[in-house]
Design an enzyme around this catalytic site. Structure first.
Site, PDB file in Angstrom:
ATOM      1  N   HIS A   1     -31.092   8.184  22.207  1.00  0.00           N
ATOM      2  CA  HIS A   1     -30.367   8.001  23.627  1.00  0.00           C
ATOM      3  C   HIS A   1     -29.951   6.359  23.751  1.00  0.00           C
ATOM      4  CE1 HIS A   1     -29.029   7.671  27.442  1.00  0.00           C
ATOM      5  NE2 HIS A   1     -29.812   6.811  27.972  1.00  0.00           N
TER       6      HIS A   1
ATOM      7  N   ASP B   1     -32.136  -9.724   6.650  1.00  0.00           N
ATOM      8  CA  ASP B   1     -32.496 -10.973   7.423  1.00  0.00           C
ATOM      9  C   ASP B   1     -33.334 -11.811   6.025  1.00  0.00           C
ATOM     10  OD1 ASP B   1     -34.976  -9.888   7.398  1.00  0.00           O
ATOM     11  OD2 ASP B   1     -34.957 -10.060   9.591  1.00  0.00           O
TER      12      ASP B   1
ATOM     13  N   CYS C   1     -29.238  13.704  25.893  1.00  0.00           N
ATOM     14  CA  CYS C   1     -28.644  13.974  27.337  1.00  0.00           C
ATOM     15  C   CYS C   1     -27.701  15.445  27.852  1.00  0.00           C
ATOM     16  CB  CYS C   1     -27.700  13.086  27.925  1.00  0.00           C
ATOM     17  SG  CYS C   1     -28.506  11.130  28.294  1.00  0.00           S
TER      18      CYS C   1
ATOM     19  N   CYS D   1     -24.540  12.105  24.999  1.00  0.00           N
ATOM     20  CA  CYS D   1     -25.579  11.903  23.953  1.00  0.00           C
ATOM     21  C   CYS D   1     -26.094  13.417  23.664  1.00  0.00           C
ATOM     22  CB  CYS D   1     -26.349  10.921  23.608  1.00  0.00           C
ATOM     23  SG  CYS D   1     -27.822  11.185  24.556  1.00  0.00           S
TER      24      CYS D   1
ATOM     25  N   ASP E   1     -28.126  -7.883  16.763  1.00  0.00           N
ATOM     26  CA  ASP E   1     -29.260  -7.089  16.331  1.00  0.00           C
ATOM     27  C   ASP E   1     -30.137  -7.139  17.249  1.00  0.00           C
ATOM     28  OD1 ASP E   1     -31.702  -7.901  14.729  1.00  0.00           O
ATOM     29  OD2 ASP E   1     -30.106  -9.457  14.759  1.00  0.00           O
TER      30      ASP E   1
ATOM     31  N   CYS F   1     -24.110  10.321  30.483  1.00  0.00           N
ATOM     32  CA  CYS F   1     -24.158   9.956  29.173  1.00  0.00           C
ATOM     33  C   CYS F   1     -23.887  11.478  28.344  1.00  0.00           C
ATOM     34  CB  CYS F   1     -25.403   9.586  28.680  1.00  0.00           C
ATOM     35  SG  CYS F   1     -25.587   9.165  26.903  1.00  0.00           S
TER      36      CYS F   1
END
Length: 381
Positions: A339, A96, A313, A310, A270, A308
């Site tokens: 996560h 940015d 998890c 991931c 974002d 989930c």
């Protein structure tokens, strides 16, 4: 003729919603859109390694011009071979302009036509940032996508103030384009401003589109206005932007706003939200918000989110992560951050698949019902 640094490829438009499925091509690879970009303010996504970001499917990350200018200094990053080499990330990066930080972190600032005079939020030193200086810093950092230096007006602002601000932002965008030294390697995006005023958004968009930049962002949203206002502004702003270039909604990262933004034609998002709330022990789950520090999870040996898959998890329980967070252990922050980012990146995969299948509105309704957005008094982000 040289290939532009940034190229947008439209793959499909959802018949049900009008959302776009596309690919943004950059010098450091391509990523599918709609996409969420994890934020790595200081050349790192807090608690995450570049390898973990790749593991969870991050196609592009964002870094911050203002903070890297102050520490370690753009000259050091340039000497290191640019931001990609400095942080060991070989996929696309967006920086940015530093404008948002100048306007949000510094109370003592003076906006002049030449730029902004303000004080360093770290030590109080007097600083000056202009369109030319912002572009020079970003040229040194070497990100694939760089942003024009704009004014970030407060919400709410008067029509008169916003009109003056919009025209200044347009003049600054022209100066940014003139100052840009690496257009073959870095794509410069303009930022459409105008608050909630439809005619000013149109004025801003038309002036920036005339500059024929590689992409366009919608700025000045997610700054305190109700989400209904944000969605309304997107509905009349996004159609003003070129269909053959990427559209970026700045600072938005709640699950509902990502879906609603995609429906309104946005390609890139974002936000620090998923990583910031993770460090406070708040999780995004398929059933909605979960505050892991709460006492009810002390003996809950189930996964953070049963739906989930991931790393966090699959391997750790709510009780264990609660213990880590309450004990101030860094591993707890790593698990919650991993996560939350995984959750949002998978959400965007599902959004893209729903666009392919022409069913994004159906997907939104199903997700909102499961997530709890349709329940009265539901705790959401």
């Amino acid at each position: 003729m040289t290939q532009p640094a940034i190229r947008y490829e439209l793959i499909k438009t959802c018949k049900q919603s009008g959302a776009r499925l596309g690919i943004v091509h950059t010098p450091h690879g391509s990523f599918e859109t709609p996409a969420f970009m994890p934020v790595g303010t200081q050349a790192t996504v807090k608690t995450m390694s570049p390898e973990e970001l790749k593991e969870i499917g991050a196609g592009i990350i964002l870094s911050n011009t203002y903070h890297l200018w102050l520490r370690p200094g753009n000259d050091i990053v340039k000497e290191a071979g640019g931001l990609h080499k400095f942080m060991n990330w070989d996929r696309p990066i967006l920086t940015d302009s530093g404008g948002f930080q100048v306007f949000s972190l510094s109370d003592l600032r003076k906006i002049k036509e030449e730029g902004v005079y303000f004080r360093n939020h770290l030590n109080g030193d007097k600083l000056f940032l202009s369109p030319e200086k912002s572009i020079q810093i970003q040229n040194d950092l070497g990100a694939d996508i760089i942003m024009a230096f704009d004014e970030c007006p407060p919400y709410p602002a008067t029509y008169e103030y916003m009109l003056e601000s919009v025209d200044r932002t347009t003049r600054w965008a022209k100066r940014c384009k003139e100052a840009h030294q690496r257009p073959e390697e870095q794509g410069l995006f303009g930022i459409v401003q105008g608050g909630e005023f439809e005619d000013l958004r149109k004025r801003s968009a038309e002036a920036l589109v005339d500059l024929d930049l590689p992409g366009y962002a919608v700025g000045g949203l997610s700054v305190g206005e109700p989400k209904e206002v944000m969605y309304r502004v997107l509905e009349f702003t996004t159609p003003l932007l070129p269909v053959n270039k990427p559209r970026y909604l700045m600072g938005v990262g709640s699950p509902d706003a990502l879906i609603e933004g995609a429906i309104r034609g946005i390609d890139m998002f974002d936000c620090v939200l998923p990583t910031r709330i993770a460090r406070n022990g708040t999780l995004m789950t398929s059933q909605g918000r979960l505050v892991i520090k709460n006492a009810q999870y002390a003996r809950d040996f189930g996964p953070l989110d049963p739906n989930c898959d991931c790393y966090a998890c699959k391997n750790y329980s709510r009780a264990y992560v609660r213990h880590l967070i309450r004990s101030g252990e860094i591993f707890g922050l790593r698990l919650t951050t991993y996560h939350n980012l995984y959750f949002l990146l998978r959400l965007m995969e599902k959004v893209r698949q729903a666009i392919r299948e022409d069913r994004l509105l159906d997907f939104r309704n199903e997700f909102f019902e499961q997530y709890g957005f349709n329940k009265p008094n539901a705790k959401n982000f």
